[in-house]
Motif scaffolding. Structure first.
Motif, mmCIF file in Angstrom:
data_model
loop_
_atom_site.group_PDB
_atom_site.id
_atom_site.type_symbol
_atom_site.label_atom_id
_atom_site.label_comp_id
_atom_site.label_asym_id
_atom_site.label_seq_id
_atom_site.Cartn_x
_atom_site.Cartn_y
_atom_site.Cartn_z
ATOM 1 N N ILE A 23 19.466 66.596 38.924
ATOM 2 C CA ILE A 23 18.455 67.392 38.055
ATOM 3 C C ILE A 23 19.089 68.686 37.946
ATOM 4 O O ILE A 23 20.049 69.203 38.539
ATOM 5 C CB ILE A 23 17.200 67.678 38.701
ATOM 6 C CG1 ILE A 23 17.510 68.087 40.199
ATOM 7 C CG2 ILE A 23 16.350 66.321 38.439
ATOM 8 C CD1 ILE A 23 16.086 68.629 40.601
ATOM 9 N N GLN B 203 11.498 74.032 36.935
ATOM 10 C CA GLN B 203 10.146 73.779 37.247
ATOM 11 C C GLN B 203 10.323 73.043 38.502
ATOM 12 O O GLN B 203 9.952 73.278 39.906
ATOM 13 C CB GLN B 203 9.451 72.847 36.596
ATOM 14 C CG GLN B 203 7.735 72.736 37.272
ATOM 15 C CD GLN B 203 6.894 71.854 36.332
ATOM 16 O OE1 GLN B 203 7.511 71.168 35.098
ATOM 17 N NE2 GLN B 203 5.667 71.705 36.801
ATOM 18 N N GLU B 204 11.227 72.091 38.567
ATOM 19 C CA GLU B 204 11.811 71.293 39.797
ATOM 20 C C GLU B 204 12.364 72.357 40.849
ATOM 21 O O GLU B 204 12.130 71.913 42.099
ATOM 22 C CB GLU B 204 12.847 70.134 39.668
ATOM 23 C CG GLU B 204 12.501 69.140 38.743
ATOM 24 C CD GLU B 204 12.556 69.425 37.091
ATOM 25 O OE1 GLU B 204 12.095 68.595 36.312
ATOM 26 O OE2 GLU B 204 12.827 70.802 36.914
#
Length: 310
Positions: free
Chosen positions: A50, A64-65
Protein backbone atom coordinates in the motif's frame (compact mmCIF):
# COMPACT_ATOMS: atom_id res chain seq x y z
CA UNK A 1 3.23 -17.62 2.73
CA UNK A 2 2.99 -15.69 6.02
CA UNK A 3 3.57 -11.95 5.92
CA UNK A 4 7.19 -11.05 6.72
CA UNK A 5 7.49 -9.63 10.21
CA UNK A 6 8.02 -5.88 10.42
CA UNK A 7 11.29 -4.78 11.95
CA UNK A 8 11.38 -2.42 14.91
CA UNK A 9 13.47 0.04 12.86
CA UNK A 10 10.79 0.16 10.14
CA UNK A 11 8.14 1.06 12.69
CA UNK A 12 10.42 3.68 14.24
CA UNK A 13 10.99 5.30 10.81
CA UNK A 14 7.28 5.31 10.01
CA UNK A 15 6.36 6.77 13.40
CA UNK A 16 8.98 9.51 13.13
CA UNK A 17 7.86 10.57 9.64
CA UNK A 18 4.24 10.66 10.81
CA UNK A 19 5.20 12.76 13.82
CA UNK A 20 7.33 15.27 11.90
CA UNK A 21 5.43 15.39 8.62
CA UNK A 22 8.70 15.85 6.79
CA UNK A 23 11.33 13.50 5.38
CA UNK A 24 14.02 16.13 5.95
CA UNK A 25 13.15 16.65 9.62
CA UNK A 26 12.66 12.93 10.19
CA UNK A 27 16.05 12.12 8.64
CA UNK A 28 17.74 14.69 10.86
CA UNK A 29 15.98 13.29 13.93
CA UNK A 30 16.98 9.71 13.11
CA UNK A 31 20.53 10.65 12.12
CA UNK A 32 20.30 9.31 8.57
CA UNK A 33 20.31 10.85 5.10
CA UNK A 34 17.07 11.82 3.45
CA UNK A 35 17.65 9.50 0.42
CA UNK A 36 18.17 6.48 2.70
CA UNK A 37 15.02 7.37 4.60
CA UNK A 38 13.06 7.65 1.33
CA UNK A 39 14.38 4.23 0.32
CA UNK A 40 13.40 2.73 3.67
CA UNK A 41 9.84 4.01 3.53
CA UNK A 42 9.51 2.87 -0.11
CA UNK A 43 10.59 -0.65 0.91
CA UNK A 44 8.00 -0.60 3.71
CA UNK A 45 5.27 0.40 1.26
CA UNK A 46 6.33 -2.41 -1.10
CA UNK A 47 6.29 -4.90 1.76
CA UNK A 48 2.81 -3.84 2.84
CA UNK A 49 1.50 -3.44 -0.69
CA UNK A 50 0.00 0.00 0.00
CA UNK A 51 1.00 3.66 -0.27
CA UNK A 52 1.68 5.32 3.06
CA UNK A 53 2.35 8.87 1.86
CA UNK A 54 1.47 11.09 -1.09
CA UNK A 55 3.03 14.34 -2.32
CA UNK A 56 0.37 17.03 -2.55
CA UNK A 57 1.42 20.60 -3.38
CA UNK A 58 4.93 19.82 -2.18
CA UNK A 59 3.72 18.47 1.14
CA UNK A 60 4.06 14.92 2.46
CA UNK A 61 0.51 13.78 3.24
CA UNK A 62 -0.19 10.43 4.97
CA UNK A 63 -2.83 8.18 3.44
CA UNK A 64 -5.86 6.92 5.35
CA UNK A 65 -4.12 3.56 5.78
CA UNK A 66 -1.11 5.31 7.32
CA UNK A 67 -3.35 7.09 9.85
CA UNK A 68 -4.95 3.77 10.84
CA UNK A 69 -1.56 2.11 11.18
CA UNK A 70 -0.30 5.00 13.32
CA UNK A 71 -3.21 4.59 15.76
CA UNK A 72 -2.24 0.95 16.30
CA UNK A 73 1.46 1.79 16.56
CA UNK A 74 0.79 4.41 19.23
CA UNK A 75 -1.39 2.01 21.21
CA UNK A 76 1.32 -0.65 21.25
CA UNK A 77 3.98 1.96 22.03
CA UNK A 78 2.04 3.17 25.08
CA UNK A 79 1.55 -0.40 26.29
CA UNK A 80 5.26 -1.08 25.88
CA UNK A 81 6.11 1.98 27.99
CA UNK A 82 3.69 0.85 30.71
CA UNK A 83 5.20 -2.65 30.63
CA UNK A 84 8.69 -1.21 30.93
CA UNK A 85 7.69 0.90 33.95
CA UNK A 86 6.08 -2.11 35.66
CA UNK A 87 9.14 -4.30 35.07
CA UNK A 88 11.49 -1.68 36.52
CA UNK A 89 9.16 -1.18 39.51
CA UNK A 90 9.19 -4.91 40.23
CA UNK A 91 12.98 -5.00 39.87
CA UNK A 92 13.29 -2.13 42.38
CA UNK A 93 10.93 -3.90 44.76
CA UNK A 94 8.80 -0.78 45.20
CA UNK A 95 5.63 -2.10 43.55
CA UNK A 96 3.52 -5.20 43.57
CA UNK A 97 0.30 -6.38 41.97
CA UNK A 98 -2.41 -8.03 44.02
CA UNK A 99 -5.45 -9.43 42.21
CA UNK A 100 -8.36 -10.90 44.13
CA UNK A 101 -12.08 -11.46 43.80
CA UNK A 102 -15.19 -11.05 45.90
CA UNK A 103 -18.87 -11.79 45.61
CA UNK A 104 -21.26 -8.81 45.85
CA UNK A 105 -22.15 -9.18 49.54
CA UNK A 106 -18.59 -8.47 50.66
CA UNK A 107 -17.53 -6.53 47.58
CA UNK A 108 -20.10 -3.77 48.08
CA UNK A 109 -18.86 -2.32 51.38
CA UNK A 110 -16.50 -4.60 53.32
CA UNK A 111 -13.88 -4.90 50.58
CA UNK A 112 -13.69 -1.13 49.83
CA UNK A 113 -13.27 -0.38 53.52
CA UNK A 114 -10.54 -3.01 53.85
CA UNK A 115 -8.64 -1.60 50.85
CA UNK A 116 -8.93 1.89 52.27
CA UNK A 117 -7.40 0.62 55.51
CA UNK A 118 -4.53 -1.01 53.61
CA UNK A 119 -3.83 2.26 51.81
CA UNK A 120 -3.89 4.17 55.09
CA UNK A 121 -1.36 1.69 56.45
CA UNK A 122 0.93 2.48 53.55
CA UNK A 123 0.47 -0.74 51.60
CA UNK A 124 1.98 -0.04 48.18
CA UNK A 125 1.26 -1.66 44.86
CA UNK A 126 -1.57 -2.08 42.40
CA UNK A 127 -4.84 -3.74 43.32
CA UNK A 128 -7.16 -5.55 40.91
CA UNK A 129 -10.56 -6.25 42.46
CA UNK A 130 -12.78 -8.64 40.47
CA UNK A 131 -16.51 -9.05 41.11
CA UNK A 132 -17.55 -12.70 40.88
CA UNK A 133 -20.67 -14.79 41.11
CA UNK A 134 -20.46 -17.70 43.52
CA UNK A 135 -20.31 -20.27 40.70
CA UNK A 136 -17.13 -18.65 39.34
CA UNK A 137 -15.15 -18.75 42.60
CA UNK A 138 -13.69 -22.25 42.24
CA UNK A 139 -12.37 -21.81 38.69
CA UNK A 140 -11.07 -18.33 39.51
CA UNK A 141 -8.82 -19.83 42.18
CA UNK A 142 -7.92 -23.10 40.48
CA UNK A 143 -6.79 -21.41 37.28
CA UNK A 144 -4.83 -18.71 39.11
CA UNK A 145 -6.87 -15.75 37.92
CA UNK A 146 -6.55 -14.17 41.36
CA UNK A 147 -4.86 -14.79 44.70
CA UNK A 148 -8.00 -15.18 46.82
CA UNK A 149 -11.77 -14.65 46.93
CA UNK A 150 -13.87 -13.12 49.71
CA UNK A 151 -17.41 -14.45 49.97
CA UNK A 152 -20.18 -15.43 52.41
CA UNK A 153 -20.44 -18.95 51.00
CA UNK A 154 -18.20 -21.95 51.61
CA UNK A 155 -16.34 -23.67 48.78
CA UNK A 156 -16.19 -27.43 49.08
CA UNK A 157 -13.05 -28.44 47.24
CA UNK A 158 -10.01 -30.33 48.58
CA UNK A 159 -7.53 -27.86 47.09
CA UNK A 160 -9.36 -24.73 48.29
CA UNK A 161 -8.39 -23.50 51.76
CA UNK A 162 -11.02 -21.48 53.61
CA UNK A 163 -10.07 -18.81 56.16
CA UNK A 164 -12.95 -17.54 58.39
CA UNK A 165 -13.16 -13.77 58.70
CA UNK A 166 -16.19 -13.02 60.85
CA UNK A 167 -19.75 -14.05 61.60
CA UNK A 168 -22.75 -11.74 61.64
CA UNK A 169 -26.51 -12.04 61.22
CA UNK A 170 -29.23 -10.89 58.88
CA UNK A 171 -30.68 -7.39 58.90
CA UNK A 172 -33.86 -5.87 57.57
CA UNK A 173 -33.15 -2.84 55.39
CA UNK A 174 -35.87 -0.18 55.21
CA UNK A 175 -36.00 3.45 54.05
CA UNK A 176 -35.39 6.08 56.70
CA UNK A 177 -38.76 7.19 58.03
CA UNK A 178 -40.31 3.75 57.57
CA UNK A 179 -42.46 2.63 60.55
CA UNK A 180 -39.91 -0.08 61.35
CA UNK A 181 -36.90 2.23 61.13
CA UNK A 182 -36.92 3.10 64.83
CA UNK A 183 -36.94 -0.50 66.03
CA UNK A 184 -33.82 -2.00 67.67
CA UNK A 185 -34.64 -5.39 66.19
CA UNK A 186 -37.39 -7.12 64.22
CA UNK A 187 -38.78 -10.62 63.69
CA UNK A 188 -40.02 -12.16 60.44
CA UNK A 189 -43.64 -11.74 61.61
CA UNK A 190 -43.06 -7.97 61.71
CA UNK A 191 -42.39 -8.04 57.96
CA UNK A 192 -45.46 -10.03 56.89
CA UNK A 193 -47.36 -6.99 55.58
CA UNK A 194 -44.37 -5.52 53.74
CA UNK A 195 -43.37 -5.79 50.09
CA UNK A 196 -40.30 -8.01 50.41
CA UNK A 197 -37.43 -7.64 47.93
CA UNK A 198 -35.56 -10.90 48.19
CA UNK A 199 -33.62 -13.75 46.59
CA UNK A 200 -34.30 -17.13 45.04
CA UNK A 201 -34.58 -20.10 47.41
CA UNK A 202 -31.43 -21.77 46.05
CA UNK A 203 -29.13 -18.75 46.46
CA UNK A 204 -26.93 -18.24 49.52
CA UNK A 205 -29.10 -15.37 50.73
CA UNK A 206 -32.32 -17.22 49.98
CA UNK A 207 -31.23 -20.24 51.99
CA UNK A 208 -30.18 -18.12 55.00
CA UNK A 209 -33.39 -16.07 54.94
CA UNK A 210 -35.62 -19.15 54.68
CA UNK A 211 -33.70 -20.77 57.53
CA UNK A 212 -34.35 -17.70 59.68
CA UNK A 213 -38.06 -17.60 58.80
CA UNK A 214 -38.39 -21.31 59.63
CA UNK A 215 -36.92 -20.69 63.09
CA UNK A 216 -39.89 -18.44 63.76
CA UNK A 217 -42.44 -20.68 62.06
CA UNK A 218 -42.92 -18.14 59.28
CA UNK A 219 -42.95 -18.46 55.50
CA UNK A 220 -41.20 -15.93 53.31
CA UNK A 221 -43.39 -14.17 50.74
CA UNK A 222 -41.32 -12.36 48.11
CA UNK A 223 -42.79 -9.54 46.03
CA UNK A 224 -39.68 -8.71 43.96
CA UNK A 225 -36.88 -11.17 43.21
CA UNK A 226 -33.31 -9.93 42.69
CA UNK A 227 -29.99 -11.69 42.23
CA UNK A 228 -27.50 -9.22 43.73
CA UNK A 229 -27.52 -7.23 46.97
CA UNK A 230 -26.83 -3.92 45.23
CA UNK A 231 -30.09 -4.32 43.32
CA UNK A 232 -31.95 -5.03 46.55
CA UNK A 233 -30.51 -1.90 48.18
CA UNK A 234 -31.34 0.21 45.12
CA UNK A 235 -34.95 -1.01 45.11
CA UNK A 236 -35.34 -0.29 48.81
CA UNK A 237 -33.94 3.21 48.24
CA UNK A 238 -36.69 3.72 45.64
CA UNK A 239 -39.23 2.67 48.30
CA UNK A 240 -40.39 -0.31 46.27
CA UNK A 241 -40.27 -2.40 49.43
CA UNK A 242 -37.94 -3.65 52.15
CA UNK A 243 -35.24 -6.32 52.05
CA UNK A 244 -33.44 -8.83 54.26
CA UNK A 245 -29.67 -8.96 53.74
CA UNK A 246 -26.53 -10.06 55.51
CA UNK A 247 -25.15 -7.39 57.81
CA UNK A 248 -21.95 -7.06 55.76
CA UNK A 249 -23.91 -5.92 52.69
CA UNK A 250 -25.72 -3.25 54.69
CA UNK A 251 -22.66 -1.49 56.12
CA UNK A 252 -23.10 2.32 55.99
CA UNK A 253 -26.46 1.98 54.22
CA UNK A 254 -27.56 5.12 56.08
CA UNK A 255 -25.60 7.23 53.55
CA UNK A 256 -28.24 6.15 51.01
CA UNK A 257 -31.13 7.04 53.29
CA UNK A 258 -31.60 3.48 54.53
CA UNK A 259 -31.73 1.85 57.96
CA UNK A 260 -30.48 -1.65 58.79
CA UNK A 261 -32.33 -3.35 61.65
CA UNK A 262 -30.99 -6.63 63.12
CA UNK A 263 -33.30 -9.62 62.83
CA UNK A 264 -33.68 -11.54 66.07
CA UNK A 265 -32.45 -15.13 66.18
CA UNK A 266 -31.35 -15.00 62.54
CA UNK A 267 -29.19 -17.55 60.81
CA UNK A 268 -25.48 -16.85 61.10
CA UNK A 269 -23.74 -15.37 58.06
CA UNK A 270 -20.02 -16.07 57.84
CA UNK A 271 -17.51 -14.16 55.79
CA UNK A 272 -14.61 -16.15 54.35
CA UNK A 273 -11.49 -15.72 52.28
CA UNK A 274 -10.72 -18.66 50.01
CA UNK A 275 -7.30 -19.46 48.55
CA UNK A 276 -5.97 -22.30 46.41
CA UNK A 277 -3.38 -24.28 48.37
CA UNK A 278 -1.74 -25.48 45.15
CA UNK A 279 -0.38 -22.00 44.45
CA UNK A 280 2.10 -19.78 46.33
CA UNK A 281 0.27 -17.54 48.79
CA UNK A 282 0.82 -13.86 48.13
CA UNK A 283 1.65 -11.55 51.00
CA UNK A 284 -1.36 -9.44 50.08
CA UNK A 285 -3.73 -12.27 51.06
CA UNK A 286 -2.78 -12.09 54.74
CA UNK A 287 -2.89 -8.28 54.71
CA UNK A 288 -6.38 -8.36 53.21
CA UNK A 289 -7.56 -10.95 55.74
CA UNK A 290 -6.33 -8.81 58.65
CA UNK A 291 -8.01 -5.69 57.29
CA UNK A 292 -11.29 -7.54 56.64
CA UNK A 293 -11.32 -8.90 60.17
CA UNK A 294 -10.76 -5.44 61.65
CA UNK A 295 -13.58 -3.91 59.60
CA UNK A 296 -15.96 -6.84 60.16
CA UNK A 297 -15.44 -6.68 63.93
CA UNK A 298 -17.37 -3.40 64.04
CA UNK A 299 -20.33 -5.07 62.32
CA UNK A 300 -20.43 -8.06 64.65
CA UNK A 301 -20.11 -5.85 67.73
CA UNK A 302 -23.08 -3.76 66.60
CA UNK A 303 -25.25 -6.83 66.21
CA UNK A 304 -24.16 -8.62 69.38
CA UNK A 305 -26.88 -7.12 71.55
CA UNK A 306 -29.69 -7.75 69.10
CA UNK A 307 -29.49 -11.54 68.84
CA UNK A 308 -31.29 -13.90 71.20
CA UNK A 309 -30.08 -17.42 72.01
CA UNK A 310 -30.16 -19.64 68.93
Amino acid sequence: MPNPKLKERQIEIFRTIMATGSLTVAARHLGVSQPSLSTAIKRLEDQLGIALFARISGRLVPTQEAELILAEVEHVHQQAEILSDVIYSIARGDASTFRFGSTPSLGARLIPKALKRLQQQGTAGTFYSDSLSQRDVRDYLLFGQGACVATIAEVNDPVIQTVPIATAGLVCVVPAGHPLAGRRSVRPADLSDEQLISFGATTTHGLLIDQTYQRWGETRKTAVYVHFVDAALAFVAERIGISVLDAFSAIDCDVHGLVAIPIENSASVSAYVHVCDRRPRQKGVDSLITALREIAAAVTNTQAGAKTDE
